[in-house]
Design a protein around this motif. Structure first.
Motif, PDB file in Angstrom:
ATOM      1  N   VAL A  61     -26.067   2.699   4.629  1.00  0.00           N
ATOM      2  CA  VAL A  61     -25.745   3.661   3.570  1.00  0.00           C
ATOM      3  C   VAL A  61     -26.613   3.328   2.356  1.00  0.00           C
ATOM      4  O   VAL A  61     -26.621   2.191   1.890  1.00  0.00           O
ATOM      5  N   VAL A  62     -27.364   4.305   1.918  1.00  0.00           N
ATOM      6  CA  VAL A  62     -28.262   4.114   0.778  1.00  0.00           C
ATOM      7  C   VAL A  62     -27.698   4.886  -0.411  1.00  0.00           C
ATOM      8  O   VAL A  62     -27.461   6.099  -0.329  1.00  0.00           O
ATOM      9  N   ASN A  63     -27.483   4.188  -1.509  1.00  0.00           N
ATOM     10  CA  ASN A  63     -26.952   4.829  -2.705  1.00  0.00           C
ATOM     11  C   ASN A  63     -28.035   5.633  -3.424  1.00  0.00           C
ATOM     12  O   ASN A  63     -29.226   5.345  -3.260  1.00  0.00           O
ATOM     13  N   PRO A  64     -27.624   6.611  -4.232  1.00  0.00           N
ATOM     14  CA  PRO A  64     -28.610   7.461  -4.913  1.00  0.00           C
ATOM     15  C   PRO A  64     -29.683   6.679  -5.669  1.00  0.00           C
ATOM     16  O   PRO A  64     -30.848   7.077  -5.686  1.00  0.00           O
ATOM     17  N   VAL A  71     -28.288  13.322 -10.132  1.00  0.00           N
ATOM     18  CA  VAL A  71     -28.590  14.697 -10.533  1.00  0.00           C
ATOM     19  C   VAL A  71     -28.937  14.728 -12.020  1.00  0.00           C
ATOM     20  O   VAL A  71     -28.222  14.177 -12.845  1.00  0.00           O
ATOM     21  N   ASN A  72     -30.073  15.320 -12.343  1.00  0.00           N
ATOM     22  CA  ASN A  72     -30.493  15.481 -13.728  1.00  0.00           C
ATOM     23  C   ASN A  72     -30.152  16.899 -14.176  1.00  0.00           C
ATOM     24  O   ASN A  72     -30.773  17.865 -13.729  1.00  0.00           O
ATOM     25  N   GLU A  73     -29.139  17.006 -15.046  1.00  0.00           N
ATOM     26  CA  GLU A  73     -28.655  18.336 -15.454  1.00  0.00           C
ATOM     27  C   GLU A  73     -29.748  19.180 -16.120  1.00  0.00           C
ATOM     28  O   GLU A  73     -29.727  20.405 -16.043  1.00  0.00           O
ATOM     29  N   SER A  74     -30.703  18.515 -16.752  1.00  0.00           N
ATOM     30  CA  SER A  74     -31.740  19.279 -17.460  1.00  0.00           C
ATOM     31  C   SER A  74     -32.699  19.975 -16.492  1.00  0.00           C
ATOM     32  O   SER A  74     -33.491  20.817 -16.886  1.00  0.00           O
ATOM     33  N   LEU A  75     -32.612  19.600 -15.219  1.00  0.00           N
ATOM     34  CA  LEU A  75     -33.475  20.257 -14.220  1.00  0.00           C
ATOM     35  C   LEU A  75     -32.799  21.492 -13.616  1.00  0.00           C
ATOM     36  O   LEU A  75     -33.360  22.169 -12.772  1.00  0.00           O
ATOM     37  N   ILE A  76     -31.566  21.758 -14.068  1.00  0.00           N
ATOM     38  CA  ILE A  76     -30.866  22.969 -13.633  1.00  0.00           C
ATOM     39  C   ILE A  76     -31.018  23.998 -14.745  1.00  0.00           C
ATOM     40  O   ILE A  76     -30.591  23.765 -15.879  1.00  0.00           O
ATOM     41  N   GLN A  77     -31.667  25.102 -14.432  1.00  0.00           N
ATOM     42  CA  GLN A  77     -31.993  26.062 -15.481  1.00  0.00           C
ATOM     43  C   GLN A  77     -31.628  27.483 -15.086  1.00  0.00           C
ATOM     44  O   GLN A  77     -31.627  27.834 -13.905  1.00  0.00           O
ATOM     45  N   GLU A  78     -31.349  28.263 -16.098  1.00  0.00           N
ATOM     46  CA  GLU A  78     -31.071  29.673 -15.899  1.00  0.00           C
ATOM     47  C   GLU A  78     -32.330  30.436 -16.305  1.00  0.00           C
ATOM     48  O   GLU A  78     -32.795  30.312 -17.430  1.00  0.00           O
ATOM     49  N   VAL A  79     -32.876  31.191 -15.378  1.00  0.00           N
ATOM     50  CA  VAL A  79     -34.133  31.908 -15.671  1.00  0.00           C
ATOM     51  C   VAL A  79     -33.924  33.407 -15.454  1.00  0.00           C
ATOM     52  O   VAL A  79     -33.020  33.833 -14.730  1.00  0.00           O
ATOM     53  N   ASP A  80     -34.796  34.174 -16.072  1.00  0.00           N
ATOM     54  CA  ASP A  80     -34.716  35.622 -15.961  1.00  0.00           C
ATOM     55  C   ASP A  80     -35.025  36.068 -14.535  1.00  0.00           C
ATOM     56  O   ASP A  80     -35.973  35.599 -13.913  1.00  0.00           O
ATOM     57  N   PRO A 123     -32.780  18.020  -3.302  1.00  0.00           N
ATOM     58  CA  PRO A 123     -31.512  18.423  -2.686  1.00  0.00           C
ATOM     59  C   PRO A 123     -30.582  17.246  -2.377  1.00  0.00           C
ATOM     60  O   PRO A 123     -29.369  17.418  -2.293  1.00  0.00           O
ATOM     61  N   PHE A 124     -31.121  16.056  -2.218  1.00  0.00           N
ATOM     62  CA  PHE A 124     -30.293  14.883  -1.911  1.00  0.00           C
ATOM     63  C   PHE A 124     -29.978  14.062  -3.170  1.00  0.00           C
ATOM     64  O   PHE A 124     -29.402  12.978  -3.061  1.00  0.00           O
TER      65      PHE A 124
END
Ligand code: ZN
Length: 224
Positions: A61-64, A71-80, A123-124
């Motif tokens: 088992v390999v930890n993140p 997960v870096n929240e700033s890489l989740i973006q809302e785009v037009d 994704p992982f």
């Protein structure tokens, strides 16, 4: 021979999350081939492989922190939505967006009326990964492999073959690409040049879990 730096290992694996859902696996008879000691594999897997030899089978088992990070929240973006043109968007599609750091794959998380939420995290990311590993072969790396920092399956340098998608920008800012259909997978592609001259591409996974990329030079888009 035991696995250590400067060996080339052929391994078959299945990776699941901690709930047992399969995230990725090698195909039967098509092991992953990797040069050890050059960051070709995630840190936790390289560590776990060390000292193993042909025929060994183990799980780890390999930890993140030793896999794909948190997960870096700033890489989740809302785009037009308009930046995708009339492409039929679906949740789960992966696009390749050009960034100042080169192409970045982003996944479609959510589709709203006028906007799309895209996620550029791996994704992982944030996942602990449970690897079930079988060591198919271990051999000494060749001088050429050590110089290149990667394995040469069948003695060929993969970066010298037009097997995988490659693209580069020439001096004029033109986007060039070559790719090869493998004969079993479908290629889907969408390109949009937005006003900023950005280039977007989409990747899709076929049923085999293969990742296909299709880039085509689009003369009409180039004219914009
Ligand atoms: Zn090479």
């Amino acid at each position: 021979m035991k696995i250590s730096r400067n060996t080339v290992v052929s391994l078959s694996f299945t990776v699941t999350d901690l709930e047992g859902q399969v995230l990725d696996r090698t195909k039967p008879g098509e092991p992953m081939v990797a040069l050890i000691g050059y960051d070709n594999l995630i840190e936790g897997l390289e560590k776990a492989l060390d000292g193993h030899e042909k025929g060994d089978e183990f799980s780890v088992v390999v930890n993140p922190s030793e896999a794909y990070g948190e997960v870096n929240e700033s890489l989740i973006q809302e785009v037009d939505k308009s930046m995708f043109g009339d492409f039929a968007l679906e949740v789960g599609q992966v696009f390749e967006a050009e960034s100042t750091h080169g192409p970045v794959p982003v996944i479609v998380k959510e589709i709203k009326d006028n906007t799309v939420i895209v996620d550029a995290n791996h994704p992982f990311a944030g996942k602990a990964l449970n690897f079930l590993v079988v060591i198919d072969d271990v051999r000494e790396a060749t001088e050429e492999e050590k110089k290149h920092g990667h394995a040469h399956p069948d003695g060929h340098c993969p970066s010298e073959e037009h097997h995988h998608c490659c693209h580069h920008h020439d001096g004029d800012g033109e986007h060039h690409c070559c790719h090869k259909h493998d004969g079993e997978g479908e290629h889907h592609c969408c390109h949009e040049h937005d006003g900023e001259g950005e280039h977007h591409c989409c990747h899709e996974h076929d049923g085999e879990g293969e990742h296909h990329c299709c880039h085509e030079h689009d003369e009409e888009h180039e004219a914009h």
